[in-house]
Design an enzyme around this catalytic site. Structure first.
Site, PDB file in Angstrom:
ATOM      1  N   SER A  41      39.953 -12.891  28.114  1.00 30.97           N
ATOM      2  CA  SER A  41      39.633 -12.513  29.496  1.00 30.97           C
ATOM      3  C   SER A  41      39.338 -11.016  29.490  1.00 30.97           C
ATOM      4  CB  SER A  41      40.808 -12.838  30.420  1.00 30.97           C
ATOM      5  OG  SER A  41      41.974 -12.166  30.017  1.00 30.97           O
ATOM      6  N   HIS A 154      43.901 -18.713  28.883  1.00 35.67           N
ATOM      7  CA  HIS A 154      44.704 -18.755  27.650  1.00 35.67           C
ATOM      8  C   HIS A 154      45.329 -20.108  27.368  1.00 35.67           C
ATOM      9  CE1 HIS A 154      45.334 -14.087  27.726  1.00 35.67           C
ATOM     10  NE2 HIS A 154      44.089 -14.445  27.517  1.00 35.67           N
ATOM     11  N   GLU A 163      49.353 -15.205  33.041  1.00 42.70           N
ATOM     12  CA  GLU A 163      50.597 -14.830  32.340  1.00 42.70           C
ATOM     13  C   GLU A 163      51.779 -14.727  33.287  1.00 42.70           C
ATOM     14  OE1 GLU A 163      49.791 -11.227  30.104  1.00 42.70           O
ATOM     15  OE2 GLU A 163      47.792 -11.970  29.623  1.00 42.70           O
ATOM     16  N   GLU A 204      49.062 -17.173  23.732  1.00 41.04           N
ATOM     17  CA  GLU A 204      50.014 -16.076  23.531  1.00 41.04           C
ATOM     18  C   GLU A 204      51.436 -16.572  23.297  1.00 41.04           C
ATOM     19  OE1 GLU A 204      49.424 -13.171  26.637  1.00 41.04           O
ATOM     20  OE2 GLU A 204      47.500 -12.580  25.780  1.00 41.04           O
ATOM     21  N   ASP A 241      50.616 -11.453  35.178  1.00 41.80           N
ATOM     22  CA  ASP A 241      49.218 -11.053  35.024  1.00 41.80           C
ATOM     23  C   ASP A 241      48.348 -12.259  35.377  1.00 41.80           C
ATOM     24  OD1 ASP A 241      46.703 -10.232  34.455  1.00 41.80           O
ATOM     25  OD2 ASP A 241      46.969 -10.060  32.278  1.00 41.80           O
ATOM     26  N   GLU A 285      49.981  -7.299  37.209  1.00 37.88           N
ATOM     27  CA  GLU A 285      48.778  -6.778  36.534  1.00 37.88           C
ATOM     28  C   GLU A 285      47.557  -7.525  37.051  1.00 37.88           C
ATOM     29  OE1 GLU A 285      49.095  -6.944  32.231  1.00 37.88           O
ATOM     30  OE2 GLU A 285      46.933  -7.313  32.085  1.00 37.88           O
ATOM     31  N   ASP A 312      44.223  -3.601  34.324  1.00 36.94           N
ATOM     32  CA  ASP A 312      43.757  -3.954  32.980  1.00 36.94           C
ATOM     33  C   ASP A 312      42.225  -3.934  32.986  1.00 36.94           C
ATOM     34  OD1 ASP A 312      43.023  -5.195  30.613  1.00 36.94           O
ATOM     35  OD2 ASP A 312      44.042  -7.077  30.987  1.00 36.94           O
ATOM     36  N   LYS A 337      45.129  -1.164  25.894  1.00 35.49           N
ATOM     37  CA  LYS A 337      44.731  -2.048  24.798  1.00 35.49           C
ATOM     38  C   LYS A 337      43.806  -1.249  23.879  1.00 35.49           C
ATOM     39  CE  LYS A 337      44.563  -6.488  27.325  1.00 35.49           C
ATOM     40  NZ  LYS A 337      43.713  -7.255  28.274  1.00 35.49           N
ATOM     41  N   HIS A 365      49.065  -6.323  23.630  1.00 35.13           N
ATOM     42  CA  HIS A 365      48.311  -7.062  22.606  1.00 35.13           C
ATOM     43  C   HIS A 365      47.042  -7.640  23.226  1.00 35.13           C
ATOM     44  CE1 HIS A 365      50.295 -11.121  23.999  1.00 35.13           C
ATOM     45  NE2 HIS A 365      49.993 -10.331  24.991  1.00 35.13           N
ATOM     46  N   LYS A 388      53.768  -5.731  26.276  1.00 38.42           N
ATOM     47  CA  LYS A 388      53.622  -7.188  26.301  1.00 38.42           C
ATOM     48  C   LYS A 388      52.945  -7.607  25.013  1.00 38.42           C
ATOM     49  CE  LYS A 388      49.348  -7.873  28.950  1.00 38.42           C
ATOM     50  NZ  LYS A 388      48.690  -8.749  29.916  1.00 38.42           N
TER      51      LYS A 388
HETATM   52  C1  PEP Z   1      46.180  -9.844  27.026  1.00 39.05           C
HETATM   53  C2  PEP Z   1      45.274 -10.245  27.923  1.00 39.05           C
HETATM   54  O1  PEP Z   1      44.358 -11.183  27.619  1.00 39.05           O
HETATM   55  P1  PEP Z   1      43.017 -10.952  26.779  1.00 39.05           P
HETATM   56  O2  PEP Z   1      43.397 -10.347  25.488  1.00 39.05           O
HETATM   57  O3  PEP Z   1      42.450 -12.335  26.665  1.00 39.05           O
HETATM   58  O4  PEP Z   1      42.171 -10.041  27.622  1.00 39.05           O
HETATM   59  C3  PEP Z   1      45.260  -9.701  29.294  1.00 39.05           C
HETATM   60  O5  PEP Z   1      44.422 -10.101  30.105  1.00 39.05           O
HETATM   61  O6  PEP Z   1      46.067  -8.838  29.617  1.00 39.05           O
HETATM   62 MG    MG Z   2      45.461  -8.590  31.697  1.00 39.05          MG
END
Ligand code: PEP
Ligand code: MG
Length: 427
Positions: A41, A154, A163, A204, A241, A285, A312, A337, A365, A388
């Site tokens: 995503s 996911h 999440e 995840e 999230d 999030e 994010d 990230k 992650h 996370k």
């Molecule tokens: C960890 C996530 O998913 P992705 O790595 O698929 O973006 C997220 O959206 O925070």
């Molecule tokens: Mg996210």
């Protein structure tokens, strides 16, 4: 120390898709590797990764091109040279790439090289990676935000929101907080099984059952926390999230998996407010999507004092966009990230900018991960206080928890567990 060579290869991520590994050797014989993760995503403004498949500009051979760029062009440019800092090394990569979004060499190639450089520098100096990233006297061990129910992109279930996490914060140490989290994870498994639900896991490592509603995910987590012997809110809180950019269609949010119901931004904000009042939710999030800046502003004004509002997709770990968000009063926290921006140095810049402006940083992650544990060292180096990186299973996630266990042991009295202070004000 001079770089002898960089060598890259194609390896696999946790979804079985090809990704990039880079290995750097120094003249003193030190070697180290870095591997790039990959999201599902993804934010629209993320640095561009050269992947195979539908997300790639190079259908079917993106990773091959990323690998060959490192083996030829980057190797030619950096072999025999010495860089005096991570900044100098990463700037060289950025200059070689020459694009604003890293689309020529690929953010996945550049990140693998950048991680390998940070790691090999720490190996050569015989210091831990977290210390190589940032030197401090005392470090903060993070609260693990464990993603125990997976939905959205996911998991192949009927849960819209991506999440549902537990944050075991009332613990004396990281080691104890992980134990508490695992106890809840195992209790949740037997609860779900007792209700006749599947206990198969998503990308995840959280369970991915078909539920009666999205809210049932929170309810069953509350039940698991209590049944495991902990007090929701007091010992363990909840983080969400919902990854709502994925639901954004024609100016509305469409719950694409369960009810197919449409929500306006304000209706979603109402829902979050109702949940935050009803449950011990301390962190939300991507409560709204990346293109809904006006909604985000209203959400921040209404909920910013009640929960950590993490951006994010809207920020993409990009200092320029984070600055815009700070100026506009959007959110109060930034998801970090590494591969959204593509180098270690720029990631550290993003963290510094956020922290200077009293925004939290939530280290993360990707849903496509590997055995690379750099984010475990990153969260300690940045004193970010929470991370996370999955649930209670799947080794590509557990490897980060295991690295944090090692770091806590090694630091001893030179570390303190972030615990409740991470969510201070929201508890
Ligand atoms: C960890 C996530 O998913 P992705 O790595 O698929 O973006 C997220 O959206 O925070
Ligand atoms: Mg996210």
């Amino acid at each position: 120390m001079k770089i002898t060579a960089i060598k890259a290869r194609e390896v696999l991520d946790s979804r079985g898709n090809p990704t990039v590994e880079a290995e750097i050797q120094l003249a003193d014989g030190s070697t180290a590797r870095g591997i790039s993760p990959s999201g599902a995503s993804t934010g629209e403004k993320e640095a561009v990764e050269l992947r195979d498949g539908d997300k790639s500009r190079y259908q079917g051979k993106g990773v091959e091109i990323a690998v060959s760029g490192l083996n030829k062009e980057v190797n030619g440019a950096i072999s025999g040279r010495e860089f005096d800092s991570q900044e100098a090394f990463d700037k060289q990569l950025i200059e070689l790439d020459g694009t604003a979004n890293k689309s020529r060499l690929g953010a996945n190639a550049m990140l693998a090289a950048s991680i390998a450089y940070a790691r090999v520098s720490s190996v050569s100096k015989k210091i831990p990676l977290y210390r190589q990233l940032v030197q401090r006297d005392k470090y903060l061990m993070p609260v693990p935000c464990m993603n125990v129910i997976n939905g959205g992109r996911h998991a192949d279930n009927n849960v819209d929101f991506q999440e549902f996490m537990i944050a075991p914060h009332n613990a004396p140490s990281f080691k104890e907080s992980i134990r508490m989290g695992e106890e809840v994870f195992h209790t949740l498994k037997s609860l779900l099984s007792g209700k006749g639900y599947s206990t198969g896991v998503g990308d995840e490592g959280g369970f991915a059952p078909n539920l009666k509603s999205n809210e049932e995910a929170v309810e069953v987590i509350m039940e698991a926390i209590t049944k495991a012997g902990y007090k929701p809110g007091e010992d363990i809180s909840i983080c969400l999230d919902p990854a709502t950019s994925e639901m954004w269609k024609d100016g509305k949010y469409s719950l694409f998996k369960s009810t197919k119901q449409n929500y306006t931004s304000d209706q979603l904000i109402d829902l979050w407010e109702e949940w935050i009042n009803k449950y011990p939710i301390v962190l939300l999030e991507d409560g709204l999507g990346e293109n809904d800046w006006e909604g985000w502003k209203r959400m921040t004004d209404r909920l910013g004092s009640k929960a950590e509002l993490v951006g994010d997709d809207i920020f993409c770990t990009n200092p320029e966009i984070i600055q815009r968000g700070i100026d506009a009063g959007i959110g109060n926290s930034v998801l970090i990230k590494l591969n959204q921006i593509g180098t270690i140095w720029e990631t550290l810049q993003a963290v510094e900018l956020a922290q200077k402006n009293n925004y939290h940083c939530f280290i993360s992650h990707r849903s496509g991960e590997t055995e690379d544990t750099t984010i475990a060292d990153l969260v300690v180096a940045t004193n970010a206080g929470h991370i996370k990186t999955g649930s209670g299973c799947r080794s590509e996630r557990i490897s980060k928890f295991n690295q944090l266990l090692r770091i806590e042991e090694e630091l001893g009295a030179n570390s303190v567990f972030a615990g409740k202070s991470t969510f201070k004000g929201f508890l």
